[in-house]
Design an enzyme around this catalytic site. Structure first.
Site, PDB file in Angstrom:
ATOM      1  N   ILE A  13       0.834  -1.209   0.000  1.00 15.28           N
ATOM      2  CA  ILE A  13       0.000   0.000   0.000  1.00 15.28           C
ATOM      3  C   ILE A  13       0.868   1.258   0.000  1.00 15.28           C
ATOM      4  O   ILE A  13       0.552   2.245  -0.670  1.00 15.28           O
ATOM      5  CB  ILE A  13      -0.961   0.014   1.212  1.00 15.28           C
ATOM      6  N   THR A 122      -5.430  -0.084  10.942  1.00  8.30           N
ATOM      7  CA  THR A 122      -6.291  -1.104  10.343  1.00  8.30           C
ATOM      8  C   THR A 122      -7.596  -1.241  11.116  1.00  8.30           C
ATOM      9  O   THR A 122      -7.651  -0.939  12.316  1.00  8.30           O
ATOM     10  CB  THR A 122      -5.542  -2.458  10.348  1.00  8.30           C
ATOM     11  N   ASP A 123      -8.619  -1.768  10.447  1.00  4.40           N
ATOM     12  CA  ASP A 123      -9.893  -2.030  11.142  1.00  4.40           C
ATOM     13  C   ASP A 123      -9.759  -3.179  12.142  1.00  4.40           C
ATOM     14  O   ASP A 123     -10.615  -3.353  13.012  1.00  4.40           O
ATOM     15  CB  ASP A 123     -11.014  -2.326  10.129  1.00  4.40           C
ATOM     16  N   GLU A 124      -8.674  -3.969  12.034  1.00  7.23           N
ATOM     17  CA  GLU A 124      -8.541  -5.145  12.912  1.00  7.23           C
ATOM     18  C   GLU A 124      -8.375  -4.761  14.382  1.00  7.23           C
ATOM     19  O   GLU A 124      -8.553  -5.594  15.266  1.00  7.23           O
ATOM     20  CB  GLU A 124      -7.373  -6.024  12.461  1.00  7.23           C
ATOM     21  N   TYR A 148      -0.808  -9.313  15.652  1.00  9.65           N
ATOM     22  CA  TYR A 148      -0.755  -8.211  14.678  1.00  9.65           C
ATOM     23  C   TYR A 148      -1.665  -7.066  15.108  1.00  9.65           C
ATOM     24  O   TYR A 148      -1.228  -5.916  15.242  1.00  9.65           O
ATOM     25  CB  TYR A 148      -1.153  -8.710  13.275  1.00  9.65           C
ATOM     26  N   LYS A 152      -0.838  -3.190  16.341  1.00 11.94           N
ATOM     27  CA  LYS A 152      -1.358  -2.020  15.622  1.00 11.94           C
ATOM     28  C   LYS A 152      -2.191  -1.165  16.581  1.00 11.94           C
ATOM     29  O   LYS A 152      -2.120   0.063  16.548  1.00 11.94           O
ATOM     30  CB  LYS A 152      -2.203  -2.443  14.409  1.00 11.94           C
TER      31      LYS A 152
HETATM   32  P1  NAD Z   1       3.402  -4.753   3.461  1.00 10.58           P
HETATM   33  O1  NAD Z   1       3.722  -5.870   4.389  1.00 10.58           O
HETATM   34  O2  NAD Z   1       3.149  -5.036   2.032  1.00 10.58           O
HETATM   35  O3  NAD Z   1       4.553  -3.643   3.516  1.00 10.58           O
HETATM   36  C1  NAD Z   1       5.170  -3.243   4.704  1.00 10.58           C
HETATM   37  C2  NAD Z   1       6.427  -2.458   4.318  1.00 10.58           C
HETATM   38  O4  NAD Z   1       7.039  -2.005   5.537  1.00 10.58           O
HETATM   39  C3  NAD Z   1       7.465  -3.304   3.583  1.00 10.58           C
HETATM   40  O5  NAD Z   1       7.976  -2.577   2.474  1.00 10.58           O
HETATM   41  C4  NAD Z   1       8.558  -3.541   4.627  1.00 10.58           C
HETATM   42  O6  NAD Z   1       9.845  -3.701   4.075  1.00 10.58           O
HETATM   43  C5  NAD Z   1       8.434  -2.277   5.470  1.00 10.58           C
HETATM   44  N1  NAD Z   1       8.935  -2.459   6.836  1.00 10.58           N
HETATM   45  C6  NAD Z   1       8.635  -3.479   7.704  1.00 10.58           C
HETATM   46  N2  NAD Z   1       9.311  -3.319   8.853  1.00 10.58           N
HETATM   47  C7  NAD Z   1      10.040  -2.176   8.736  1.00 10.58           C
HETATM   48  C8  NAD Z   1      10.919  -1.479   9.599  1.00 10.58           C
HETATM   49  N3  NAD Z   1      11.199  -1.939  10.826  1.00 10.58           N
HETATM   50  N4  NAD Z   1      11.481  -0.329   9.162  1.00 10.58           N
HETATM   51  C9  NAD Z   1      11.216   0.136   7.914  1.00 10.58           C
HETATM   52  N5  NAD Z   1      10.393  -0.490   7.046  1.00 10.58           N
HETATM   53  C10 NAD Z   1       9.811  -1.629   7.463  1.00 10.58           C
HETATM   54  O7  NAD Z   1       2.162  -4.013   4.142  1.00 10.58           O
HETATM   55  P2  NAD Z   1       0.881  -3.322   3.518  1.00 10.58           P
HETATM   56  O8  NAD Z   1      -0.164  -4.352   3.312  1.00 10.58           O
HETATM   57  O9  NAD Z   1       1.290  -2.448   2.416  1.00 10.58           O
HETATM   58  O10 NAD Z   1       0.410  -2.436   4.781  1.00 10.58           O
HETATM   59  C11 NAD Z   1       0.898  -1.115   4.956  1.00 10.58           C
HETATM   60  C12 NAD Z   1       0.230  -0.485   6.151  1.00 10.58           C
HETATM   61  O11 NAD Z   1      -1.193  -0.486   5.978  1.00 10.58           O
HETATM   62  C13 NAD Z   1       0.484  -1.209   7.471  1.00 10.58           C
HETATM   63  O12 NAD Z   1       0.645  -0.252   8.491  1.00 10.58           O
HETATM   64  C14 NAD Z   1      -0.790  -2.027   7.687  1.00 10.58           C
HETATM   65  O13 NAD Z   1      -1.018  -2.253   9.050  1.00 10.58           O
HETATM   66  C15 NAD Z   1      -1.822  -1.094   7.088  1.00 10.58           C
HETATM   67  N6  NAD Z   1      -3.050  -1.745   6.586  1.00 10.58           N
HETATM   68  C16 NAD Z   1      -2.967  -2.759   5.682  1.00 10.58           C
HETATM   69  C17 NAD Z   1      -4.137  -3.318   5.159  1.00 10.58           C
HETATM   70  C18 NAD Z   1      -4.099  -4.439   4.139  1.00 10.58           C
HETATM   71  O14 NAD Z   1      -5.153  -4.952   3.774  1.00 10.58           O
HETATM   72  N7  NAD Z   1      -2.946  -4.849   3.638  1.00 10.58           N
HETATM   73  C19 NAD Z   1      -5.371  -2.845   5.599  1.00 10.58           C
HETATM   74  C20 NAD Z   1      -5.416  -1.805   6.538  1.00 10.58           C
HETATM   75  C21 NAD Z   1      -4.240  -1.257   7.008  1.00 10.58           C
HETATM   76  O1  TDX Z   2      -4.864 -18.674   2.101  1.00 11.30           O
HETATM   77  C1  TDX Z   2      -5.682 -18.020   2.763  1.00 11.30           C
HETATM   78  N1  TDX Z   2      -6.963 -18.482   2.887  1.00 11.30           N
HETATM   79  C2  TDX Z   2      -7.918 -17.836   3.598  1.00 11.30           C
HETATM   80  O2  TDX Z   2      -9.070 -18.303   3.679  1.00 11.30           O
HETATM   81  C3  TDX Z   2      -5.330 -16.794   3.411  1.00 11.30           C
HETATM   82  C4  TDX Z   2      -3.924 -16.256   3.314  1.00 11.30           C
HETATM   83  C5  TDX Z   2      -6.302 -16.139   4.130  1.00 11.30           C
HETATM   84  N2  TDX Z   2      -7.561 -16.653   4.235  1.00 11.30           N
HETATM   85  C6  TDX Z   2      -8.594 -15.887   4.959  1.00 11.30           C
HETATM   86  C7  TDX Z   2      -8.188 -15.312   6.298  1.00 11.30           C
HETATM   87  C8  TDX Z   2      -8.987 -14.021   6.359  1.00 11.30           C
HETATM   88  O3  TDX Z   2     -10.300 -14.283   6.832  1.00 11.30           O
HETATM   89  O4  TDX Z   2      -8.881 -14.760   4.132  1.00 11.30           O
HETATM   90  C9  TDX Z   2      -9.093 -13.574   4.902  1.00 11.30           C
HETATM   91  C10 TDX Z   2      -8.072 -12.519   4.516  1.00 11.30           C
HETATM   92  O5  TDX Z   2      -6.803 -12.975   4.963  1.00 11.30           O
HETATM   93  P1  TDX Z   2      -5.470 -12.080   4.866  1.00 11.30           P
HETATM   94  O6  TDX Z   2      -5.226 -11.699   3.454  1.00 11.30           O
HETATM   95  O7  TDX Z   2      -4.403 -12.784   5.618  1.00 11.30           O
HETATM   96  O8  TDX Z   2      -5.955 -10.743   5.584  1.00 11.30           O
HETATM   97  P2  TDX Z   2      -6.456 -10.386   7.063  1.00 11.30           P
HETATM   98  O9  TDX Z   2      -6.035 -11.388   8.043  1.00 11.30           O
HETATM   99  O10 TDX Z   2      -7.935 -10.090   6.967  1.00 11.30           O
HETATM  100  O11 TDX Z   2      -5.636  -9.021   7.303  1.00 11.30           O
HETATM  101  C11 TDX Z   2      -5.480  -8.064   6.233  1.00 11.30           C
HETATM  102  O12 TDX Z   2      -6.380  -6.993   6.344  1.00 11.30           O
HETATM  103  C12 TDX Z   2      -6.157  -6.042   7.342  1.00 11.30           C
HETATM  104  C13 TDX Z   2      -4.044  -7.538   6.152  1.00 11.30           C
HETATM  105  O13 TDX Z   2      -3.146  -8.618   6.033  1.00 11.30           O
HETATM  106  C14 TDX Z   2      -3.735  -6.675   7.335  1.00 11.30           C
HETATM  107  O14 TDX Z   2      -2.427  -6.141   7.228  1.00 11.30           O
HETATM  108  C15 TDX Z   2      -4.728  -5.553   7.382  1.00 11.30           C
HETATM  109  O15 TDX Z   2      -4.546  -4.753   8.510  1.00 11.30           O
END
Ligand code: NAD
Ligand code: TDX
Length: 332
Positions: A13, A122-124, A148, A152
């Site tokens: 993101i 995050t909403d989590e 996690y 957060k």
């Molecule tokens: P991601 O895991 O793809 O990326 C995380 C990045 O942070 C990576 O580039 C990693 O190298 C860097 N990083 C990790 N530890 C570090 C450190 N100690 N110092 C510097 N850099 C570091 O994550 P994402 O899915 O892009 O999520 C980004 C943000 O959005 C997070 O704060 C996550 O909690 C939040 N978020 C994610 C989702 C989702 O669905 N993925 C939803 C809501 C909120």
């Molecule tokens: O192989 C899978 N099969 C499956 O059923 C995986 C990897 C996940 N799941 C389920 C678990 C969850 O209910 O799918 C849903 C989504 O899983 P993830 O992609 O691991 O996401 P989630 O645990 O919901 O968390 C994500 O959304 C909020 C992000 O990873 C977080 O960083 C963010 O904050």
């Protein structure tokens, strides 16, 4: 404000946000600080205008790296985190370090240099909902359930305390599940797409009745930019696009769009403590700041995401085998 520091900008993101801002604000200078953990990839930032973009490899827990970078910016947008729930259940330590201690270091640096901060959460942090509960809003009490989400939540509490105790100029956003290009193959949607592309079945945790509220990463980025520019200091905003689906429904759409049938969906061991449902009420962001999501057709966004993974196997293939080996150890 035209010099921003983006932490975690080489992740899924964060890099979407950097590309988005670089397009939407052509006079802004963007620095990224990223440790390049297994989740970071500099290819996500290829093609940016080098005269307005700088990359710093570094750890947000390291005061000596963070402080000068913060001092040199007008605002910090803090994405860096350990983000995968399954990893946090297996090995929580890096989550405490990066999500809690790392956020503390960012807060101390913005406090010292009096800089604007937007913290990405995050909403989590709100725990989970029953199917008929009202959606999360900005007043929902915190009730995290995984290492996690607990870390957060801890980071959000630190930001709230630094706002109240030290007058730090910060906002927070809590967003729902993101999807789109450049997402690591450990996460649900890319894992299933790349499983099909490598001849493996989709892996559905437990009953598949868990609900996630999907939003395209670019809508998350536009929400964050809106809050950074127009948000009220000290406030939290929820970002979501009304995209609730059960995991089973998402998998059914993936097999349909990729020309397979439901025999490709395999039920595997459930995640310990698996949250049942997340759902976001984003009316504050929409009504107060005028934000709207663009990607409102999930099937269309998913089809485009599938195309991206088809066309970019050199991006995800190096991570695929080791990711599946980790899952095998967990029986998932
Ligand atoms: P991601 O895991 O793809 O990326 C995380 C990045 O942070 C990576 O580039 C990693 O190298 C860097 N990083 C990790 N530890 C570090 C450190 N100690 N110092 C510097 N850099 C570091 O994550 P994402 O899915 O892009 O999520 C980004 C943000 O959005 C997070 O704060 C996550 O909690 C939040 N978020 C994610 C989702 C989702 O669905 N993925 C939803 C809501 C909120
Ligand atoms: O192989 C899978 N099969 C499956 O059923 C995986 C990897 C996940 N799941 C389920 C678990 C969850 O209910 O799918 C849903 C989504 O899983 P993830 O992609 O691991 O996401 P989630 O645990 O919901 O968390 C994500 O959304 C909020 C992000 O990873 C977080 O960083 C963010 O904050």
């Amino acid at each position: 404000m035209n010099k921003i520091l983006v932490t975690g900008g080489a992740g899924f993101i964060g890099s979407n946000f950097v590309r988005y801002v670089s397009r939407e604000r052509p006079d802004w200078h963007i620095s990224v600080i990223d440790l390049l953990t297994y989740a970071g990839n500099t290819q996500n930032l290829d093609g940016l205008d080098e005269s307005r973009f700088k990359f710093i490899k570094g750890n947000i827990c390291d005061e000596n790296t963070i402080e000068p970078a913060v001092a040199d910016s007008d605002a910090v947008v803090h994405f860096a985190a350990e983000t995968h729930v399954d990893n946090s259940v297996h090995d929580p330590r890096p989550f405490v370090d990066t999500n809690v201690v790392g956020t503390f270091q960012i807060l101390e640096a913005v406090r010292k240099h009096d800089k604007r901060l937007h913290h990405i959460s995050t909403d989590e942090v709100y725990g989970d909902l029953e199917p008929n509960d009202p959606k999360f809003n900005e007043d929902t009490p915190y009730r995290p359930s995984s290492p996690y989400s607990a870390t957060k939540a801890g980071s959000d509490h630190l930001v709230q305390a630094w706002i109240r105790s030290f007058g730090v100029k910060a906002t927070i956003s809590n967003c729902s599940n993101n999807y789109g290009p450049y997402q690591h193959v450990e996460k649900m949607i890319p894992r299933q797409i790349t499983n099909i592309l490598t001849g493996q079945k989709l892996k559905l945790y437990g009953s598949g009745q868990n609900i996630r509220d999907w939003i395209h990463a670019e809508d998350h980025s536009s929400g964050v930019l809106t809050i950074l520019e127009k948000g009220t200091l000290g406030k939290t905003y929820l970002i979501g696009a009304d995209g609730e689906k059960t995991n089973k429904q998402v998998m059914q759409l993936i097999v349909e769009l990729m020309g397979k049938d439901e025999s490709w969906i395999e039920q595997v061991n459930d995640r310990p403590g698996h949250d049942l449902r997340y759902a976001i009420d984003s009316s504050k962001l929409r009504n107060e700041l005028g934000w709207q999501p663009r990607y409102t057709d999930f099937k269309e966004g998913l089809a485009a995401t599938i195309d991206w993974y088809r066309q970019n196997d050199s991006w995800w293939k190096p991570q695929k085998e080791s990711t599946e080996a980790k899952y095998k150890e967990l029986g998932r």
